[in-house]
Design an enzyme around this catalytic site. Structure first.
Site, PDB file in Angstrom:
ATOM      1  N   LYS A 153      -4.320  -2.958   3.901  1.00 41.33           N
ATOM      2  CA  LYS A 153      -3.705  -2.777   2.873  1.00 41.33           C
ATOM      3  C   LYS A 153      -2.014  -2.734   3.080  1.00 41.33           C
ATOM      4  O   LYS A 153      -1.253  -3.436   1.990  1.00 41.33           O
ATOM      5  CB  LYS A 153      -3.423  -0.933   2.822  1.00 41.33           C
ATOM      6  N   ARG A 197      -4.834  10.537   1.349  1.00 39.28           N
ATOM      7  CA  ARG A 197      -5.905  10.217   2.221  1.00 39.28           C
ATOM      8  C   ARG A 197      -6.707  12.004   1.966  1.00 39.28           C
ATOM      9  O   ARG A 197      -7.786  11.147   3.019  1.00 39.28           O
ATOM     10  CB  ARG A 197      -4.747  10.454   3.919  1.00 39.28           C
ATOM     11  N   ARG A 238       0.732  -0.094  18.201  1.00 41.76           N
ATOM     12  CA  ARG A 238       1.213   1.001  18.181  1.00 41.76           C
ATOM     13  C   ARG A 238      -0.127   1.729  19.158  1.00 41.76           C
ATOM     14  O   ARG A 238      -1.861   1.281  19.800  1.00 41.76           O
ATOM     15  CB  ARG A 238       0.168   1.200  16.290  1.00 41.76           C
ATOM     16  N   ARG A 283     -10.082   7.333  13.624  1.00 42.63           N
ATOM     17  CA  ARG A 283      -9.506   6.979  12.987  1.00 42.63           C
ATOM     18  C   ARG A 283     -10.070   6.681  11.491  1.00 42.63           C
ATOM     19  O   ARG A 283     -10.269   7.829  10.218  1.00 42.63           O
ATOM     20  CB  ARG A 283      -8.500   5.894  12.489  1.00 42.63           C
ATOM     21  N   ARG A 326      -4.656  -7.984  15.341  1.00 37.28           N
ATOM     22  CA  ARG A 326      -3.569  -7.121  14.675  1.00 37.28           C
ATOM     23  C   ARG A 326      -3.060  -6.626  16.175  1.00 37.28           C
ATOM     24  O   ARG A 326      -1.052  -6.918  16.397  1.00 37.28           O
ATOM     25  CB  ARG A 326      -3.342  -5.999  14.086  1.00 37.28           C
TER      26      ARG A 326
HETATM   27  P1  AMP Z   1      -1.768   3.861   9.034  1.00 37.21           P
HETATM   28  O1  AMP Z   1       0.021   3.665   9.323  1.00 37.21           O
HETATM   29  O2  AMP Z   1      -1.538   4.636   7.662  1.00 37.21           O
HETATM   30  O3  AMP Z   1      -3.040   3.665   9.954  1.00 37.21           O
HETATM   31  O4  AMP Z   1      -1.481   5.786   9.676  1.00 37.21           O
HETATM   32  C1  AMP Z   1      -0.968   5.741  11.120  1.00 37.21           C
HETATM   33  C2  AMP Z   1      -1.303   7.703  11.131  1.00 37.21           C
HETATM   34  O5  AMP Z   1      -0.226   8.289   9.977  1.00 37.21           O
HETATM   35  C3  AMP Z   1      -2.840   7.755  10.776  1.00 37.21           C
HETATM   36  O6  AMP Z   1      -4.038   7.796  11.605  1.00 37.21           O
HETATM   37  C4  AMP Z   1      -2.505   9.599  10.111  1.00 37.21           C
HETATM   38  O7  AMP Z   1      -2.755   9.829  11.460  1.00 37.21           O
HETATM   39  C5  AMP Z   1      -0.625   8.851   9.357  1.00 37.21           C
HETATM   40  N1  AMP Z   1      -1.443   9.477   8.387  1.00 37.21           N
HETATM   41  C6  AMP Z   1      -0.386   8.345   7.800  1.00 37.21           C
HETATM   42  N2  AMP Z   1      -0.164   8.861   6.698  1.00 37.21           N
HETATM   43  C7  AMP Z   1      -0.912   9.874   6.429  1.00 37.21           C
HETATM   44  C8  AMP Z   1      -1.497  10.691   5.641  1.00 37.21           C
HETATM   45  N3  AMP Z   1      -1.516  10.468   4.557  1.00 37.21           N
HETATM   46  N4  AMP Z   1      -2.264  11.705   5.572  1.00 37.21           N
HETATM   47  C9  AMP Z   1      -1.457  12.560   6.739  1.00 37.21           C
HETATM   48  N5  AMP Z   1      -1.783  11.794   8.309  1.00 37.21           N
HETATM   49  C10 AMP Z   1      -1.109  10.679   7.826  1.00 37.21           C
END
Ligand code: AMP
Length: 284
Positions: A13, A88, A139, A150, A127
């Site tokens: 994404k 999400r 990260r 996740r 990554r």
């Molecule tokens: P990402 O970078 O999109 O993989 O997000 C990293 C982490 O941020 C996720 O594993 C969640 O803990 C948190 N996070 C990101 N977006 C959301 C969302 N829309 N709702 C809840 N938690 C989020």
């Protein structure tokens, strides 16, 4: 242009969003990035989110909804945006519908990047290695253990959005296992076919264009994706099969209308782009 990129962690994404941002001059709204920035800055939101994120859980809906609502109001988001990592959960999707309605904004599409789960661990490890090679910090949640969590929250809380948006005729699916540039090409093709890249006045032609491109809003598949995935020397054969599928979609759409005149108009409108598509595919 406003759309959502939907897919599990490691589905690409973020990578796709960055490529599309450059092409269309819109902004990428990644809740993950915003939350990581909040954690790094030690804001109250960051303090609340830090441990949840490190454990691979989801931050409470209210927090991310507020963040997104404020971000959409920023001047740089006026031209359009790509939502990456939001919504999400179903409550987040409902809140998004509500807030877009209030702001009088329309969502063009939800593009799902479909990937094999078995490839995700490899991708996330890659990554992390690339980040390390750039001398940047990896990260905290890009580890095999946290990825498992996740993925579990994706399956339980985010996957229901596929049904949510499919029911609302917003969902379009792309094969996320293709090479990066093919995935981008396929997303571009979809955005063009649904008229998201055109000025509003020109959008009236989109339904025929959409049928001709073989894109069914209702279902969850973009039928022409296989041709786009492999391309190369097999192009002609694939183009013929794609054109057959396209004609089938078009003639089904026409039948459903059951009104003589409209039937003819739809067929004529749909024939032209179908030919173009065939030629283009035959070239590849
Ligand atoms: P990402 O970078 O999109 O993989 O997000 C990293 C982490 O941020 C996720 O594993 C969640 O803990 C948190 N996070 C990101 N977006 C959301 C969302 N829309 N709702 C809840 N938690 C989020």
């Amino acid at each position: 242009m406003r759309f959502i990129l939907l897919g599990p962690p490691g589905s690409g994404k973020g990578t796709q969003a960055q490529r599309l941002v450059q092409k269309y001059g819109i902004v990428q709204l990644s809740t993950g990035e915003m939350l990581r920035a909040a954690v790094a800055a030690g804001t109250p939101v960051g303090l609340q989110a830090k441990d949840i994120m490190a454990a691979g859980g989801l931050v409470p809906d209210e927090i991310v909804i507020d963040i997104i609502s404020d971000r959409i109001d920023q001047p740089d988001a006026r031209k359009g945006f790509i939502l990456d990592g939001f919504p999400r959960t179903v409550p987040q999707a409902e809140a998004l519908d509500e807030l877009l309605k209030k702001k009088r904004l329309k969502l063009d599409a939800v593009i799902e990047l479909r990937v094999n789960e078995s490839a995700l661990l490899d991708r996330v490890e890659k990554r992390a290695a690339e980040t390390r090679a750039r001398g940047e910090e990896v990260r905290a949640d890009d580890t095999p253990e946290v990825l498992t969590k996740r993925l579990a929250s994706y399956r339980a809380q985010t996957e229901p959005l596929i049904h949510y948006y499919s029911e609302r005729r917003k969902l379009l699916t792309v094969d996320g296992m293709m090479a990066i540039e093919h995935v981008t090409g396929e997303i571009n093709r979809i955005l063009e076919a649904i008229g998201a890249t055109e000025p509003k006045a020109a959008r009236r032609a989109s339904p025929a264009k959409r049928s001709a491109a073989g894109i069914a809003r209702k279902g969850t598949k973009a039928p022409a994706k296989k041709g786009a995935a492999k391309g190369g020397g097999k192009g002609t054969k694939k183009a013929a099969s794609s054109a057959r599928k396209t004609r089938k979609t078009v003639s089904k759409a026409a039948k459903a209308r059951r009104v003589g005149k409209a039937k003819k108009a739809v067929r004529q409108a749909a024939k032209r782009p179908a030919k173009k598509l065939t030629k283009k595919r035959a070239k590849r």
